[in-house]
Write an enzyme that holds these catalytic residues in place. Structure first.
Site, PDB file in Angstrom:
ATOM      1  N   ARG A  75      -6.706 -10.635  -7.461  1.00 34.15           N
ATOM      2  CA  ARG A  75      -7.945 -10.738  -8.223  1.00 34.15           C
ATOM      3  C   ARG A  75      -8.261 -12.212  -8.444  1.00 34.15           C
ATOM      4  NH1 ARG A  75      -4.757  -6.815 -10.968  1.00 34.15           N
ATOM      5  NH2 ARG A  75      -5.631  -4.708 -10.875  1.00 34.15           N
ATOM      6  N   LYS A  90      -3.188  -7.355 -14.748  1.00 38.77           N
ATOM      7  CA  LYS A  90      -3.734  -6.808 -15.983  1.00 38.77           C
ATOM      8  C   LYS A  90      -2.603  -6.321 -16.880  1.00 38.77           C
ATOM      9  CE  LYS A  90      -8.251  -5.392 -14.218  1.00 38.77           C
ATOM     10  NZ  LYS A  90      -9.205  -4.253 -14.035  1.00 38.77           N
ATOM     11  N   HIS A 138     -14.244 -10.766  -4.939  1.00 40.68           N
ATOM     12  CA  HIS A 138     -13.659  -9.429  -4.945  1.00 40.68           C
ATOM     13  C   HIS A 138     -13.783  -8.741  -3.586  1.00 40.68           C
ATOM     14  CE1 HIS A 138     -11.627  -6.998  -7.886  1.00 40.68           C
ATOM     15  NE2 HIS A 138     -12.217  -5.918  -7.440  1.00 40.68           N
ATOM     16  N   ARG A 166     -10.675  -9.104  -1.695  1.00 44.72           N
ATOM     17  CA  ARG A 166      -9.664  -8.137  -2.140  1.00 44.72           C
ATOM     18  C   ARG A 166      -9.904  -6.791  -1.472  1.00 44.72           C
ATOM     19  NH1 ARG A 166      -6.090  -6.826  -6.452  1.00 44.72           N
ATOM     20  NH2 ARG A 166      -6.558  -4.920  -7.599  1.00 44.72           N
ATOM     21  N   HIS A 170      -2.664  -1.596  -9.058  1.00 44.51           N
ATOM     22  CA  HIS A 170      -3.408  -0.509  -9.703  1.00 44.51           C
ATOM     23  C   HIS A 170      -2.457   0.361 -10.526  1.00 44.51           C
ATOM     24  CE1 HIS A 170      -6.804  -0.619  -6.469  1.00 44.51           C
ATOM     25  NE2 HIS A 170      -6.999  -1.502  -7.435  1.00 44.51           N
ATOM     26  N   TYR A 216     -10.258   3.492  -1.191  1.00 44.41           N
ATOM     27  CA  TYR A 216     -10.177   2.822   0.107  1.00 44.41           C
ATOM     28  C   TYR A 216      -9.976   3.811   1.245  1.00 44.41           C
ATOM     29  CZ  TYR A 216      -9.996  -1.419  -2.619  1.00 44.41           C
ATOM     30  OH  TYR A 216     -10.310  -2.429  -3.486  1.00 44.41           O
TER      31      TYR A 216
END
Length: 297
Positions: A148, A172, A243, A246, A269, A278
């Site tokens: 990210r 995150k 992004h 990514r 994730h 995806y």
């Protein structure tokens, strides 16, 4: 419960998200914006005193304000978290959001570059200059790892193990993950570290691996500008943001046979359902290839 207490409950909840959940400032600001919608709707009524019928009206209110399904779903997610927090802390006896469902948000397929577009982008920086070497290293790392934007600009030199070809990333919630760094990206990081970084920092210490032209940590807008500038040179400016690199990393791995669980781990994730989008991208790509090349298509 008075207005000051109601406001304090939101402050306490956002503090909980910051301290105990480790959410980023950008995420906290998004939660705050969505919870303010509930405050505006409630007026002088205490938030933790709202009932299910009130929150049903709130959902309708969001729709009447013209918010799209995705924005409605995000706001309802924030409000649901607030009431669950209220239950856990003993501030309310039951969750008034328990049986309310958010509208189904249309999930657009992520945009991504073709391999030839990626090659054009990576070749765009002028590597005869220190800033060009830095930019090439940044683009190579972003495409090689799928980091990210916030992870890239916060990357420290000691987080890159050049011997093993591994990047240690704190994503995150400050969750750590290890992501492989390809040979080509590793070579450009080495060249940047030995030929360009010292010229940019002018011998001053800098906490992060990648720095701006003043030798300081890159900002998000600085990174965006780097990507966009070279996107213009490569002829992909209409579709490229940080992004998108990514998304390109993830899509190209899946197209070449990577399994979904490994991709989930590399992207950081929390839920594999986030990674599964995806698979839709690769199905679209397969359909395009079939239509383009099969004689009976």
């Amino acid at each position: 419960m008075d207005v000051r207490r109601r406001d304090q409950s939101l402050v306490d909840y956002l503090d909980h998200l910051r301290v105990e959940r480790g959410l980023t400032e950008n995420t906290l600001e998004a939660y705050g914006r969505d919870l303010r919608k509930l405050e505006e709707f409630a007026g002088k009524r205490p938030l933790l005193g709202l009932k299910q019928r009130d929150l049903t009206e709130f959902v309708s209110h969001l729709r009447e304000r013209g918010l799209g399904p995705r924005s409605q779903a995000r706001a309802i997610h924030a409000v649901r978290g607030f009431y669950r927090y209220g239950v856990r802390e003993g501030l309310i006896d039951g969750d008034p959001m328990e049986n309310l469902k958010a509208p189904r948000a249309f999930q657009a397929l992520p945009r991504y570059l073709t391999p030839s577009q990626v090659e054009a982008l990576l070749a765009a920086p002028d590597v005869s200059r220190p800033l060009g070497i830095r930019d090439r290293a940044i683009l190579e790392v972003m495409y090689a790892t799928g980091l990210r934007a916030s992870e890239l600009i916060g990357l420290r030199g000691e987080s890159v193990d050049m011997g093993l070809g591994i990047v240690r990333v704190f994503g995150k919630g400050r969750k750590e993950r290890l992501v492989p760094l390809g040979t080509v990206a590793r070579e450009w990081v080495e060249r940047y570290a030995t030929e360009a970084r010292g010229l940019l920092t002018k011998g001053r210490s800098a906490p992060t691996l990648f720095v701006n032209h003043r030798g300081r940590t890159l900002s998000r807008m600085g990174l965006w500008g780097i990507v966009r500038r070279h996107a213009v040179t490569a002829g992909v400016e209409r579709i490229l943001t940080p992004h998108v690199l990514r998304h390109s990393f993830a899509s190209h791995l899946l197209e070449r046979g990577a399994d979904l669980r490994s991709l989930q781990a590399m992207l950081g994730h929390a839920d594999i359902s986030t990674t599964q989008i995806y698979t839709h991208v690769t199905r679209e790509r397969l359909r395009q290839l079939y239509d383009e090349f099969h004689p009976r298509a």
